[in-house]
Structures are given as structure tokens and as C-alpha cells.
Design a protein around this motif. Structure first.
Motif, mmCIF file in Angstrom:
data_model
loop_
_atom_site.group_PDB
_atom_site.id
_atom_site.type_symbol
_atom_site.label_atom_id
_atom_site.label_comp_id
_atom_site.label_asym_id
_atom_site.label_seq_id
_atom_site.Cartn_x
_atom_site.Cartn_y
_atom_site.Cartn_z
ATOM 1 N N VAL A 72 12.836 -4.102 -20.103
ATOM 2 C CA VAL A 72 11.576 -4.974 -20.645
ATOM 3 C C VAL A 72 11.405 -6.094 -19.606
ATOM 4 C CG1 VAL A 72 10.971 -6.674 -22.392
ATOM 5 C CG2 VAL A 72 12.263 -4.645 -22.973
ATOM 6 N N HIS A 73 12.429 -6.779 -19.044
ATOM 7 C CA HIS A 73 11.932 -7.685 -17.927
ATOM 8 C C HIS A 73 11.093 -7.251 -16.810
ATOM 9 C CE1 HIS A 73 15.750 -6.376 -16.151
ATOM 10 N NE2 HIS A 73 15.245 -6.959 -14.889
ATOM 11 N N VAL A 74 11.366 -5.744 -16.494
ATOM 12 C CA VAL A 74 10.660 -5.061 -15.362
ATOM 13 C C VAL A 74 9.124 -4.881 -15.745
ATOM 14 C CG1 VAL A 74 10.449 -3.330 -14.028
ATOM 15 C CG2 VAL A 74 12.600 -4.205 -14.203
ATOM 16 N N LEU A 75 8.816 -4.467 -17.046
ATOM 17 C CA LEU A 75 7.704 -4.368 -17.703
ATOM 18 C C LEU A 75 6.855 -5.400 -17.655
ATOM 19 C CD1 LEU A 75 8.582 -2.170 -20.579
ATOM 20 C CD2 LEU A 75 7.449 -1.426 -18.466
ATOM 21 N N VAL A 76 7.382 -6.964 -17.915
ATOM 22 C CA VAL A 76 6.772 -8.143 -18.144
ATOM 23 C C VAL A 76 6.371 -8.317 -16.590
ATOM 24 C CG1 VAL A 76 7.159 -10.511 -18.545
ATOM 25 C CG2 VAL A 76 7.974 -8.888 -20.180
#
Length: 97
Positions: A72-76
Motif C-alpha cells: 500500500v505505501h508504494v501505491l500511495v
């Protein structure tokens, strides 16, 4: 995505039509009429995340009948900042996954 007034900003996830990520780390999938490609009458549902072995939330997104797992942090970061420069990493600020 919630209908109530919110301070969360939502952006499309590049390469995954019908998916969006919120500035709060929430990931959403469009289930509206027309499927993932059309989203004519969008009906959004939140995608459930699960932690990896280090505690970082991950989601599975479907693309062309195949599931892809992403942190998720990569997508954000990709949606709100852009691609990560070579030999750099994304910092959470408070260090909490």
C-alpha cells in the motif's frame, strides 16, 4: 469511497483501471455497471489489506483475470509523489508500517 465530506484525496492507480488509492492509505475498487473498465455507475468498495512479514499492508488487485499483490505505501507514493528515484526509498515519517 465514502460519500461524507472527507479530507482524503483519491487518485487512480496507474496500470490498474478501476482502482484508486486514498491519501490515507485506503485502496478502493470500482464495481459499477460496466465492470472495472467502464465504471459507468460507480459502486466503490474498499479492498482489504493484509500485512506482509514486516507488518506493511499489502493488497491484491485484479488485472486481466490475474491477481497482483502490491504494498500500500508504494501505491500511495506512486499516486501522490511519482516513481521512486533509483537507490532511494519511501519514508513513512513516523516509522510505523
Amino acid at each position: 469511497m465514502p460519500d461524507a465530506v472527507s479530507t482524503v484525496d483519491y487518485r487512480d492507480i496507474q496500470g490498474f483501471p478501476g482502482y484508486r488509492v486514498g491519501s490515507d492509505g485506503s485502496v478502493w475498487c470500482c464495481l459499477g455497471r460496466g465492470g472495472l473498465r467502464g465504471c459507468v455507475t460507480p459502486d466503490w468498495r474498499q479492498v482489504k489489506s493484509r500485512p506482509d512479514v514486516y507488518g506493511y499492508p499489502m493488497v491484491q488487485m485484479r488485472l486481466r483475470a490475474k491477481y497482483h499483490t502490491r504494498k500500500v505505501h508504494v501505491l500511495v507514493m506512486l499516486a501522490f509523489v511519482g516513481p521512486r528515484p533509483s537507490r532511494m526509498e519511501c519514508c513513512h515519517g513516523d516509522g510505523d508500517p
